[in-house]
Design a protein around this motif. Structure first.
Motif, PDB file in Angstrom:
ATOM      1  N   ALA A  54       0.838  -1.219   0.000  1.00 52.95           N
ATOM      2  CA  ALA A  54       0.000   0.000   0.000  1.00 52.95           C
ATOM      3  C   ALA A  54       0.865   1.257   0.000  1.00 52.95           C
ATOM      4  O   ALA A  54       0.552   2.246  -0.676  1.00 52.95           O
TER       5      ALA A  54
ATOM      6  N   GLY B 164      -2.613   4.592  -2.798  1.00 55.40           N
ATOM      7  CA  GLY B 164      -2.856   3.365  -2.037  1.00 55.40           C
ATOM      8  C   GLY B 164      -3.245   3.644  -0.598  1.00 55.40           C
ATOM      9  O   GLY B 164      -2.805   4.628   0.000  1.00 55.40           O
TER      10      GLY B 164
ATOM     11  N   TYR C 150      -4.147   1.441   3.219  1.00 57.32           N
ATOM     12  CA  TYR C 150      -4.034   0.151   3.907  1.00 57.32           C
ATOM     13  C   TYR C 150      -5.147   0.006   4.927  1.00 57.32           C
ATOM     14  O   TYR C 150      -5.511   0.979   5.602  1.00 57.32           O
TER      15      TYR C 150
END
Ligand SMILES: CC(=O)SCCNC(=O)CCNC(=O)[C@H](O)C(C)(C)COP(=O)(O)OP(=O)(O)OC[C@H]1O[C@@H](n2cnc3c(N)ncnc32)[C@H](O)[C@@H]1OP(=O)(O)O
Ligand SMILES: N[C@@H](CCO)C(=O)O
Length: 363
Positions: free
Chosen positions: A320, A326, A328
């Protein structure tokens, strides 16, 4: 005009010759797949679901918590596509497929990579007329393919994949995962009926595949769950010295036999090898993972599983961190790696905010 296919009906299509990354040409590749819902006028509402190692194209059956009416991936809104992966044994070309002479490919089926599998998914999407993938989602091997689909799919122009949900995986298979895969392949190769992969079709190497599955099952769950379920409970009744002594032994033998009854050992070998090729940073450009993932335009949610010993959550978090858009999230579950197939409510609770924030649920 023929009637449209029923939702989730198993279909297959011949997509012609396919050359693997290693340069081996398969003369005519068949892909088995299912779709649910309809493609919208802009051909931009596809949700591509990729299955894990021993799964198949019936995503609504094995991922009912995620795929189905009223679920996050909803055929009322999305054109849901799930294809059996290249090298598997549920209808797509693989080691169990018969060649033009009616012989099983067996060990003659070439090694394929996750990238090959993703390229074949992309071909299927072209065949289905998909212009944009609103979401590509998968866990474990399926997540690797979804990620590669976003990275290598340039056939319809860059950035066809808009969003990714990747569960229980990292940016590459490391020594730990490759070692576990190889131990399982060693069990299959040690089966006296294996014969280099060309075992007799009527006498497959069930013992080897069963042993491989038993090993795998210990990596798919957690020590906590095993302790809670089985403890040191003895297996009873016990008639022969070779009978299991503990309940957990009986469980693993049962799980091994169950997989050996439904899966092809040659496919298991080729698919685990494919997973071992997973490394987003390798390939013609020889860039590192950070550079490869730095080019990704898709929004991505990477979900680690707190008790996953096969793909430790730190590896998913690191993935991530390398994706520009990205995020997580961690699935807190005692089920280990297989939590994605079991803990549906917890998975929904993590994925829903991401899909809402990125406009998928409003679409
Ligand atoms: C065409 C196809 O079928 S492929 C598509 C479906 N498969 C996939 O997608 C692959 C992914 N799925 C999986 O890996 C698994 O099915 C999971 C993770 C979803 C669930 O695993 P399960 O095996 O159902 O769960 P669990 O670990 O609790 O095992 C339960 C089984 O073990 C048996 N069992 C439990 N304890 C013992 C024991 N001590 N001794 C013997 N057997 C035992 C149960 O009776 C049960 O048997 P059943 O499967 O015949 O009902
Ligand atoms: N239980 C899953 C785990 C692999 O990630 C399967 O058999 O496909």
């Amino acid at each position: 005009m023929s009637a449209p296919p029923a939702a989730g009906e198993l279909r297959s299509v011949r997509l012609g010759p396919f050359t693997t990354e290693a340069g081996v040409r398969l003369p005519d590749v068949t892909v088995a797949f299912r779709t649910w819902g309809a493609l919208d006028a802009a051909a931009s509402n596809a949700a591509v679901v990729c299955h894990a190692l021993t799964g198949d194209s019936d995503a609504a059956a094995w991922w009912p918590g995620l795929v189905g009416s009223g679920r996050l991936v909803d055929p009322e809104r999305q054109f849901v596509v799930c294809a059996n992966a290249l090298g598997s044994c549920y209808g797509t070309t693989g080691p169990g497929t018969l060649d033009a002479d009616g012989r099983r490919f067996g060990s003659r089926f070439p090694s394929v990579t996750i990238r090959d599998q993703a390229r074949l998914h992309a071909r299927l999407l072209n065949h289905l007329g998909v212009r944009e993938v609103a979401l590509a989602v998968g866990a474990s091997m399926g997540g690797m393919q979804a990620l590669e689909l976003a990275l290598v799919d340039r056939e319809a122009g860059p950035d066809r994949v808009r969003r990714l949900v990747l569960v229980g995986m990292g940016a590459q298979h490391g020594a730990w995962q490759i070692g576990i895969s190889e131990a399982q392949r060693m069990a299959i190769r040690a089966d006296p009926r294996w014969q280099g992969g060309d075992f007799p079709a009527d006498s497959p190497p069930e013992a080897g595949l069963a042993a491989a599955r038993a090993m795998a099952m210990t990596t798919y769950r957690s020590a906590e769950l095993y302790a809670e379920r089985f403890g040191r409970t003895p297996h009873e009744p016990r008639f022969e010295p070779t009978d299991p002594r503990f309940a957990v032994e009986s469980y693993l033998r049962y799980q091994g036999a169950k997989l050996a009854g439904r899966f092809d050992a040659g496919a298991y070998v080729r698919l685990t090898e494919a997973m071992d090729t997973h490394d987003v940073g390798r390939g013609g450009q020889r860039v590192d993972a950070a550079t490869a993932l730095g080019r990704l335009r898709a929004d991505a949610l990477c979900v680690g599983i707190s008790s996953d010993v096969l793909y430790p959550p730190a590896e998913t978090r690191a993935l991530a961190d390398l994706v520009p858009a990205g995020r997580y999230a961690e699935l807190d579950s005692p089920f280990g790696h297989d939590a994605f197939l079991v803990d549906f409510d917890a998975l929904d609770a993590l994925v829903r905010p991401f899909l809402a924030d990125t406009g998928f649920l409003a679409a």
